[in-house]
Design a protein around this motif. Structure first.
Motif, PDB file in Angstrom:
ATOM      1  N   ASN A  29     -10.692   3.932 -10.592  1.00 13.14           N
ATOM      2  CA  ASN A  29      -9.771   3.419  -9.581  1.00 13.14           C
ATOM      3  C   ASN A  29      -8.615   2.609 -10.159  1.00 13.14           C
ATOM      4  O   ASN A  29      -7.816   2.054  -9.409  1.00 13.14           O
TER       5      ASN A  29
ATOM      6  N   GLU B 245       0.408   7.778  -4.717  1.00 15.90           N
ATOM      7  CA  GLU B 245       1.023   7.205  -5.912  1.00 15.90           C
ATOM      8  C   GLU B 245       1.735   8.300  -6.702  1.00 15.90           C
ATOM      9  O   GLU B 245       1.223   9.413  -6.856  1.00 15.90           O
TER      10      GLU B 245
ATOM     11  N   SER C  92      -0.250   0.671 -14.916  1.00 16.23           N
ATOM     12  CA  SER C  92       0.078  -0.509 -14.106  1.00 16.23           C
ATOM     13  C   SER C  92       0.122  -1.754 -14.982  1.00 16.23           C
ATOM     14  O   SER C  92      -0.665  -1.917 -15.912  1.00 16.23           O
TER      15      SER C  92
ATOM     16  N   SER D 160      -7.693   5.751 -15.849  1.00 17.13           N
ATOM     17  CA  SER D 160      -8.198   5.300 -14.560  1.00 17.13           C
ATOM     18  C   SER D 160      -9.497   4.503 -14.661  1.00 17.13           C
ATOM     19  O   SER D 160      -9.898   3.852 -13.689  1.00 17.13           O
TER      20      SER D 160
ATOM     21  N   SER E  77      -3.591  -3.906  -9.318  1.00 10.47           N
ATOM     22  CA  SER E  77      -3.256  -2.565  -8.840  1.00 10.47           C
ATOM     23  C   SER E  77      -4.487  -1.665  -8.916  1.00 10.47           C
ATOM     24  O   SER E  77      -5.115  -1.574  -9.965  1.00 10.47           O
ATOM     25  N   ARG E  78      -4.800  -0.990  -7.799  1.00 10.40           N
ATOM     26  CA  ARG E  78      -5.957  -0.093  -7.767  1.00 10.40           C
ATOM     27  C   ARG E  78      -5.687   1.088  -6.827  1.00 10.40           C
ATOM     28  O   ARG E  78      -4.953   0.973  -5.846  1.00 10.40           O
ATOM     29  N   PHE E  79      -6.322   2.226  -7.154  1.00 11.75           N
ATOM     30  CA  PHE E  79      -6.382   3.327  -6.194  1.00 11.75           C
ATOM     31  C   PHE E  79      -7.359   2.949  -5.089  1.00 11.75           C
ATOM     32  O   PHE E  79      -8.386   2.312  -5.337  1.00 11.75           O
ATOM     33  N   THR E  80      -7.063   3.365  -3.871  1.00 10.66           N
ATOM     34  CA  THR E  80      -7.956   3.085  -2.752  1.00 10.66           C
ATOM     35  C   THR E  80      -8.746   4.318  -2.326  1.00 10.66           C
ATOM     36  O   THR E  80      -9.613   4.229  -1.464  1.00 10.66           O
TER      37      THR E  80
ATOM     38  N   ARG F 154      -1.645  -2.646  -4.041  1.00  5.70           N
ATOM     39  CA  ARG F 154      -1.255  -3.670  -5.001  1.00  5.70           C
ATOM     40  C   ARG F 154      -1.065  -4.993  -4.272  1.00  5.70           C
ATOM     41  O   ARG F 154      -0.606  -5.023  -3.137  1.00  5.70           O
TER      42      ARG F 154
ATOM     43  N   ILE G 122      -5.010   2.176 -11.879  1.00  7.13           N
ATOM     44  CA  ILE G 122      -3.777   2.962 -11.841  1.00  7.13           C
ATOM     45  C   ILE G 122      -3.178   3.008 -13.240  1.00  7.13           C
ATOM     46  O   ILE G 122      -2.850   1.967 -13.821  1.00  7.13           O
TER      47      ILE G 122
ATOM     48  N   GLU H 289       0.840  -1.195   0.000  1.00  3.32           N
ATOM     49  CA  GLU H 289       0.000   0.000   0.000  1.00  3.32           C
ATOM     50  C   GLU H 289       0.877   1.247   0.000  1.00  3.32           C
ATOM     51  O   GLU H 289       1.885   1.309   0.697  1.00  3.32           O
TER      52      GLU H 289
ATOM     53  N   SER I 176      -2.894   4.052  -2.993  1.00  3.50           N
ATOM     54  CA  SER I 176      -3.059   2.884  -3.858  1.00  3.50           C
ATOM     55  C   SER I 176      -2.787   1.596  -3.086  1.00  3.50           C
ATOM     56  O   SER I 176      -2.185   1.591  -2.008  1.00  3.50           O
TER      57      SER I 176
END
Length: 681
Positions: free
Chosen positions: A566, A511, A571, A604, A555-558, A529, A568, A507, A527
């Motif tokens: 969401n 990012e 990625s 995104s 991989s994602r934005f949180t 992963r 990235i 985390e 983010s």
């Protein structure tokens, strides 16, 4: 003053006038171990399943189209390029588009390579100053589990060691598209130690239709090592100078409409000049280790990613400038003790670094001539860290690892816009812990957790007004925390195969994302992963071996953001690499390398995706007496894939003023043959 290329090429001649001597350090009481191939059995040395050591023989045996690909020896790492050969590469690993190195820390002979607050992006990592034939080994780690790993090490790091002795060799490589490379290296006894000298010159025009890349790269290395009692001393001088023209990424729509060839250019005056000069020294014994370094680094880079979007008359070409001195060092102490009946091993140390940046600037240009200043700054950035790592052997099978670290950083920014000048500082503590357990004679298990961080550009910590628009901005945090964990297994079988598997999680509080239409990166949302990595090395018989490395990542934005998804940007969800090697006595060697990375998101919402890419390289080598002949066939299957793809808005003359959102790509270079003839004496 830059060294002349003639001086760099002729420098090692004197060393060949004397026969090479054995390295006096090879019988050192500390048991210096030379790693030839990949060191797979790391029992008692590694603290996680995803770290390893690559030796000089494996480096020498693989086909490399460019120096930066030396990092592809790290399982799951992908190295590409979106501009000229003299610029830092693009790196991908563990779901990160690392851009030019933002979350993967690199060190050469103890010197940090990642540049803070750099003109072309945070963590800029240019490895072109390395001569691959002079690398003794690469120690790599993933995750933040070692206490001596600090800034930019959230995803991992690599430490390049340099050779203390090397074979006397002259080598000439010639290839298609005017590829030329001359290498001269050698070593000899000097006083009570050993001296290594090496030079490299490379020229290359590339397959581009509208420009000659005209790479003019020169490297020099001089290294003196000596045994002093039970310690080893090393003093290393390195010099690098390069200039080139660039064929940057081009819009897909222009290729589809046949307005532009995929190897064409919309701006033919792009390119760069880069230099790096360094002096480093180190001393290590069983107990003490210190190193210090001084680096002079300079870059002028001309790019144009949006063509005529912002300036319909002069175009959007810009210059990024970075001129700095970098100096610092590390001191550590290693000792053993018995504590409550258990064997305990400790490592404690301090690190310091200063980036004295005389000029970091962004300028609007036309044909490399400055039209206006977007922003110009000078920065004094300092950091210091203390760390301590301990390993406790609870039994012959169970070992615990505990690391503590504290980093402090400050900066003084002097900007051409007074409101953006100022001072900033921050500190961050990190805790790293792990367990390793010997399940059986062949199986070893690991459990790790750790905190890490990366720094943001110092300019972002003091900026309150956007250059150009004058829009009010909030300063960003100086240090950004990360946290991760890993569960792994290693299997050792000396007769046929070795394997490892790791399940990992990471985390980031913020990012760092590459911005394609600005040529830099900027802080973004938090983010998360996670993924799985596996490596298999199999010996078919005494001549043939096969290796396979696979990495899968999500991989994602949180954090949610209005009008943003969401996913990235950039990625990479899948990486596969495979190698087949044939070795017959000392004469014949054959190596095939296949590299595949899957489709990756470019926005995104995951509505735009880059195509997958597969490339196969081959190398064959024949040795007879002092002569060595080798041939490399790069992109053997002549793949038409892209090295890199981005999605953003740009404008070609005749298009609407708002521009067109489109994919922009840099093509993979076509199949090319390179022949190398070397003479050793």
């Amino acid at each position: 003053m830059r060294l002349t290329r003639i001086a760099l090429i002729l420098a090692p001649v004197a060393v060949w006038l004397t026969p090479a001597a054995a390295d006096p350090l090879s019988a050192h009481a500390m048991e210096t171990i030379l790693i030839k191939g990949r060191q797979l059995d790391l029992r008692g040395q590694s603290i996680s399943a995803s770290e390893g050591v690559v030796g000089s023989a494996e480096i020498a045996g693989r086909p490399l189209s460019r120096t930066g690909e030396i990092l592809e020896f790290i399982p799951g790492m992908i190295v590409t390029q979106h501009s000229g050969s003299g610029k830092s590469n693009q790196y991908f690993m563990r779901g990160f588009n690392l851009d030019h190195g933002t979350d993967f820390a690199n060190y050469v002979d103890g010197m940090p390579v990642n540049m803070r607050s750099h003109g072309h992006g945070q963590g800029y990592t240019d490895l072109n100053f390395i001569i691959p034939e002079l690398v003794s080994q690469i120690d790599y780690q993933k995750g933040s589990y070692h206490a001596n790993s600090g800034d930019f090490g959230a995803a991992g790091g690599a430490r390049f060691g340099l050779q203390n002795t090397t074979a006397n060799e002259l080598a000439l490589t010639l290839g298609e598209y005017q590829y030329q490379r001359l290498l001269a290296k050698g070593s000899t006894a000097l006083a009570a130690g050993n001296l290594v000298l090496a030079t490299e010159w490379q020229g290359y025009d590339g397959p581009w239709q509208d420009i000659d890349e005209n790479v003019q790269k020169t490297n020099l290395l001089a290294r003196y090592t000596q045994q002093v009692g039970l310690a080893q001393f090393a003093l290393t001088l390195m010099a690098y100078d390069n200039s080139w023209n660039s064929a940057d990424q081009v819009p897909l729509r222009a290729i589809t409409a046949q307005q532009l060839d995929r190897f064409g250019s919309l701006d033919t005056s792009l390119g760069g000049d880069s230099s790096r000069y360094s002096l480093s020294a180190s001393w290590f014994s069983d107990a003490w280790h210190w190193n210090t370094y001084l680096v002079r680094s300079d870059l002028s880079l001309w790019s144009n990613f949006t063509y005529f979007l912002n300036d319909p008359v002069n175009g959007d070409q810009f210059e990024q400038r970075d001129d700095r001195h970098l100096y610092g060092g590390e001191l550590s102490y290693h000792w053993h003790q018995r504590l409550a009946g258990f064997e305990v091993e400790h490592l404690a140390g301090v690190q310091t670094r200063v980036d004295d940046i005389a000029e970091v600037g962004l300028y609007a240009t036309l044909d490399r001539q400055r039209l206006s200043t977007v922003r110009a700054d000078s920065i004094m950035q300092r950091s210091a860290a203390v760390f301590q790592q301990s390993s406790i052997a609870f039994s012959d099978k169970l070992i615990a690892h505990l690391g503590l670290r504290y980093d402090w950083m400050q900066a003084r920014v002097s900007s051409d816009t007074a409101v953006n000048s100022g001072r900033s500082h921050d500190g961050i503590g990190s805790l790293r812990a792990g367990l390793s357990y010997q399940l059986t004679e062949n199986w070893l298990a690991y459990l790790n957790a750790g905190q890490g961080f990366h720094s943001n550009d110092a300019r972002g910590t003091t900026t309150r007004q956007a250059p150009g628009s004058g829009e009010a901005l909030d300063p960003v945090d100086f240090l950004v925390a990360s946290k991760g964990a890993e569960l792994g297994l290693r299997f050792f079988d000396y007769t046929a195969w070795n394997a490892s598997i790791a399940f990992w999680y990471l985390e980031m509080d913020s990012e760092l994302l590459y911005v394609g239409d600005e040529g830099t990166n900027e802080p973004s949302r938090a983010s998360r992963r996670y993924g799985i990595e596996t490596s298999l090395y199999y010996w078919l018989n005494q001549n043939w071996s096969l290796d396979t490395e696979l990495a899968l990542t999500r991989s994602r934005f949180t954090e949610t953001e209005m009008d943003e998804g969401n996913y990235i940007d950039g990625s990479l969800p899948l990486v596969l690499s495979m190698g087949l090697t044939y070795q017959a006595d000392e004469r014949w060697q054959l190596n095939f390398r296949l590299r595949h990375f899957g489709k990756r998101t470019l926005d995104s919402f995951n509505e735009q995706r880059a195509a997958s890419s597969t490339v196969l390289n081959g190398r064959i080598q024949y040795q007879t007496g002092p002569w060595q002949l080798s041939a490399e066939l790069l992109n053997l299957l002549n793949s038409q894939a892209s090295d890199i793809e981005y999605f953003y808005a740009s404008r070609i003359p005749g298009e609407p003023e708002a521009g067109v959102e489109d994919k922009h790509l840099h093509p993979m270079e076509p199949r090319s043959l390179r022949l190398r003839l070397a003479y050793r004496f």
